[in-house]
Design an enzyme around this catalytic site. Structure first.
Site, PDB file in Angstrom:
ATOM      1  N   ASP A  98       0.869  -1.184   0.000  1.00  0.00           N
ATOM      2  CA  ASP A  98       0.000   0.000   0.000  1.00  0.00           C
ATOM      3  C   ASP A  98       0.905   1.232   0.000  1.00  0.00           C
ATOM      4  O   ASP A  98       1.779   1.359   0.853  1.00  0.00           O
ATOM      5  CB  ASP A  98      -0.865  -0.016   1.274  1.00  0.00           C
ATOM      6  CG  ASP A  98      -2.217   0.628   1.068  1.00  0.00           C
ATOM      7  OD1 ASP A  98      -2.266   1.691   0.425  1.00  0.00           O
ATOM      8  OD2 ASP A  98      -3.215   0.082   1.576  1.00  0.00           O
ATOM      9  N   ASP A 194      -2.965   4.687  -2.434  1.00  0.00           N
ATOM     10  CA  ASP A 194      -3.976   5.265  -1.562  1.00  0.00           C
ATOM     11  C   ASP A 194      -4.409   6.650  -2.055  1.00  0.00           C
ATOM     12  O   ASP A 194      -3.555   7.478  -2.406  1.00  0.00           O
ATOM     13  CB  ASP A 194      -3.319   5.390  -0.169  1.00  0.00           C
ATOM     14  CG  ASP A 194      -4.278   5.785   0.923  1.00  0.00           C
ATOM     15  OD1 ASP A 194      -5.178   4.994   1.223  1.00  0.00           O
ATOM     16  OD2 ASP A 194      -4.116   6.886   1.494  1.00  0.00           O
ATOM     17  N   GLU A 236      -6.500   3.836  -5.908  1.00  0.00           N
ATOM     18  CA  GLU A 236      -7.733   4.077  -5.155  1.00  0.00           C
ATOM     19  C   GLU A 236      -8.245   5.462  -5.542  1.00  0.00           C
ATOM     20  O   GLU A 236      -7.611   6.478  -5.276  1.00  0.00           O
ATOM     21  CB  GLU A 236      -7.490   4.033  -3.646  1.00  0.00           C
ATOM     22  CG  GLU A 236      -8.803   4.099  -2.866  1.00  0.00           C
ATOM     23  CD  GLU A 236      -8.697   4.675  -1.454  1.00  0.00           C
ATOM     24  OE1 GLU A 236      -9.621   4.457  -0.662  1.00  0.00           O
ATOM     25  OE2 GLU A 236      -7.706   5.367  -1.151  1.00  0.00           O
ATOM     26  N   HIS A 309     -11.192  -2.489   4.061  1.00  0.00           N
ATOM     27  CA  HIS A 309     -10.955  -2.035   5.433  1.00  0.00           C
ATOM     28  C   HIS A 309     -11.634  -0.704   5.735  1.00  0.00           C
ATOM     29  O   HIS A 309     -11.597  -0.251   6.878  1.00  0.00           O
ATOM     30  CB  HIS A 309      -9.452  -1.917   5.681  1.00  0.00           C
ATOM     31  CG  HIS A 309      -8.842  -0.806   4.870  1.00  0.00           C
ATOM     32  ND1 HIS A 309      -8.799  -0.846   3.487  1.00  0.00           N
ATOM     33  CD2 HIS A 309      -8.309   0.373   5.224  1.00  0.00           C
ATOM     34  CE1 HIS A 309      -8.250   0.278   3.041  1.00  0.00           C
ATOM     35  NE2 HIS A 309      -7.945   1.036   4.070  1.00  0.00           N
ATOM     36  N   ASP A 310     -12.193  -0.053   4.731  1.00  0.00           N
ATOM     37  CA  ASP A 310     -12.896   1.224   4.944  1.00  0.00           C
ATOM     38  C   ASP A 310     -14.410   1.052   4.871  1.00  0.00           C
ATOM     39  O   ASP A 310     -15.151   2.029   5.037  1.00  0.00           O
ATOM     40  CB  ASP A 310     -12.503   2.240   3.867  1.00  0.00           C
ATOM     41  CG  ASP A 310     -11.050   2.662   3.952  1.00  0.00           C
ATOM     42  OD1 ASP A 310     -10.503   2.704   5.076  1.00  0.00           O
ATOM     43  OD2 ASP A 310     -10.462   2.953   2.898  1.00  0.00           O
TER      44      ASP A 310
END
Ligand code: GLC
Ligand code: CA
Length: 531
Positions: A98, A194, A236, A309-310
């Site tokens: 990430d 990200d 993302e 995870h969000d």
């Protein structure tokens, strides 16, 4: 040589804090992940997207990095990371790191230097203003933080401990390029970038996502680093639409391999804020999914996912987490998604059907986003009940609860006290039970991954939306020169009647999520036919 291996791959996302603890401190770690590689190999995945494992004060659980080239001590060491990469290769599993490039931690030495004043060489690594404007942080409040001794404000689009990097500074770019090449040299399989749609921000003009220089910045980044490597890169991009997705994921390889976009995730809210809940209309979901299936053909590449995870747990959000239909609805979601074109992502625990973890009081929340929103809205007069309903429906802790490996205390995740409480349903909902039951959701995922390897049509075939004459029933045809599939799913809780606008009399039954067949479509039933 670039092989585009990621087109036929299935990725698995690990949130390291919650995956597997190896030393009893209650926090998941790299050695824990290495120990579970055989399990992931059994599932059949090709690569792991590892949420950040870098050194970090953990204000946003690792999305606030204080050293990009070292590992957080609670997760292990650089040697543990090298071991994970090497052991992964033995199991045919690549590690996708990430990359958080929009901001660092305020504890990063760059920011500590920057605070020393405008003459410091690191000052312009960050974004400063004499006066704040109305930009707000994704984690509530102003995006500007005052630094009294400088009489200036710095920009933070996320928490105050996540100052935004200044991508107009060539030195910032050089540092980032070197860091990415450091990880490429270690043999990683790629990167998830990200909130990458924010790096072209023009704060003075109130532009954050999709700034005018964004695609130039990404192209430069590509050329200076991963562009020449056979790795996967996934951006993302909360702001992506089917037009700019063709830039982000241009098949000429000038930007990223694929987008990770959220249009289907934004349907169950009123207005721009995810906390303002609205019911999902399955027909709207199907329309969005169909649009992405048809508009990117030959022009781009998309990710396929229900959760991460969000986001809340997929079954709690889109299926039924509280009844006999938990696994049935989980299988329906898996089947609908995995016959689509693109690259599927499975979020840890999704493959056994883990569900949301409701809290009764805000003191049970860990996530900074939920806590800040709660404080802001309580002050604005919202009721506690409404806010907890929003957090229990959409909060990020739901998916961050430790993975349930077994029925033991600690769920096989830890022998110590877990950093975040484990769902009590681990007594029966756990990996051990899933593996022991040949009809479990785990084996549906395993079968779907196998099908994607056997039939290129699943990842890369053509898509045609079918009408079923019932807004709860979603159907499509997927085909290439060799194979043809029809997927029909009931997104609703009740039995459904439907009438397909396509003749499937010469198709044969291929796959389903119920143990037997029926003439009507039962709750969350999914059927696949093959010609
Ligand atoms: C991304 C991450 C999220 C994080 C944010 C700031 O959206 O997925 O977890 O809080 O960026 O880095
Ligand atoms: Ca640990």
């Amino acid at each position: 040589m670039k092989t585009d291996w990621w087109k036929n791959a299935v990725l698995y996302q690990i949130y390291p804090r919650s995956f597997q603890d190896s030393n009893g401190d209650g926090i998941g770690d790299l050695k824990g992940i290495t120990s579970r590689l055989p399990y992931l190999a059994k599932l059949g995945i090709d690569a792991i997207w590892l949420s950040p494992v870098y050194k970090s004060p953990m204000d946003d659980n690792g999305y606030d990095i204080s050293d990009y080239e070292d590992i957080a001590p609670e997760f292990g060491t650089l040697a543990d990371m090298e071991e994970l990469i090497a052991e992964g290769h033995k199991h045919g599993i690549k590690m996708v790191m990430d990359l958080v490039l929009n901001h660092t931690s305020d504890e990063h030495p760059w920011f500590q230097e920057a605070l020393k004043g405008p003459d410091n060489p690191y000052h312009d690594y960050y974004v400063w203003a004499d006066e704040p404007n109305e930009l707000t942080s994704a984690f509530s409040g102003s995006a500007w933080e005052y630094v009294p001794h400088l009489n200036k404000y710095y920009l933070h689009l996320f928490s105050v401990k996540q100052p935004d990097l200044n991508w107009k500074n060539p030195k910032v770019k050089e540092e980032i390029y070197d860091m990415i090449n450091f990880w490429l040299d270690k043999g990683v399989g790629g990167f998830r970038l990200d909130v990458i749609d924010l790096i072209g921000k023009e704060p003075d003009q109130l532009i954050t996502a999709d700034g005018p220089e964004l695609h130039n910045l990404i192209k430069e980044l590509n050329q200076a680093t991963f562009g020449s490597h056979d790795v996967v890169t996934v951006g993302e991009t909360w702001s992506a639409n089917t037009d700019n997705a063709k830039l982000y994921s241009n098949p000429d390889g000038s930007e990223f391999s694929m987008v990770f976009q959220f249009e289907h995730i934004l349907l169950d809210q009123k207005g721009p804020d995810k906390w303002d809940l609205a019911p999902l209309k399955p027909a709207d979901l199907h329309a969005v999914m169909s649009k992405w299936q048809t508009e990117l053909v030959g022009k781009g590449w998309n990710s396929l996912f229900w959760d991460n995870h969000d986001l809340p747990r997929a079954i709690s959000r889109f299926g039924d987490d509280s009844s006999a239909y938990r696994e049935i609805s989980g299988k329906m979601l898996a089947i609908y998604l995995h016959f689509l074109s693109g690259t599927p992502y499975i979020y840890q625990g999704e493959e056994i059907g883990m569900v949301n973890y409701p809290i009764a009081d805000i003191s049970e929340a860990d996530d900074i986003e939920s806590r800040n929103m709660y404080a802001e809205r309580i002050a604005a007069g919202y009721s506690k009940e409404d806010l907890l309903r929003s957090i229990n429906t959409k909060g990020r802790d739901n998916a961050r609860r430790p993975v349930q490996w077994s029925s033991e205390p600690g769920a096989g995740f830890t022998t110590g006290t877990p950093w975040l409480a484990i769902h009590e349903n681990h007594s029966w909902l756990n990996v051990e039970n899933a593996l022991a039951d040949e009809h479990s959701l785990f084996y549906t995922y395993q079968e779907l991954i196998r099908h994607r390897k056997t039939y290129p049509c699943l990842a890369q075939g053509q898509y045609e939306r079918l009408e079923a004459g019932n807004p709860q029933v979603l159907a499509y045809r997927k085909f290439d020169e060799n194979d043809e599939f029809i997927v029909i799913v009931n997104f609703g809780k009740g039995d459904q009647a439907y009438q397909l606008d396509y003749d499937i009399s010469d198709y044969e039954f291929f796959m389903q999520n119920y143990a037997d067949q029926s003439t009507k479509l039962r709750p969350y039933e999914a059927l696949v036919f093959k010609k």
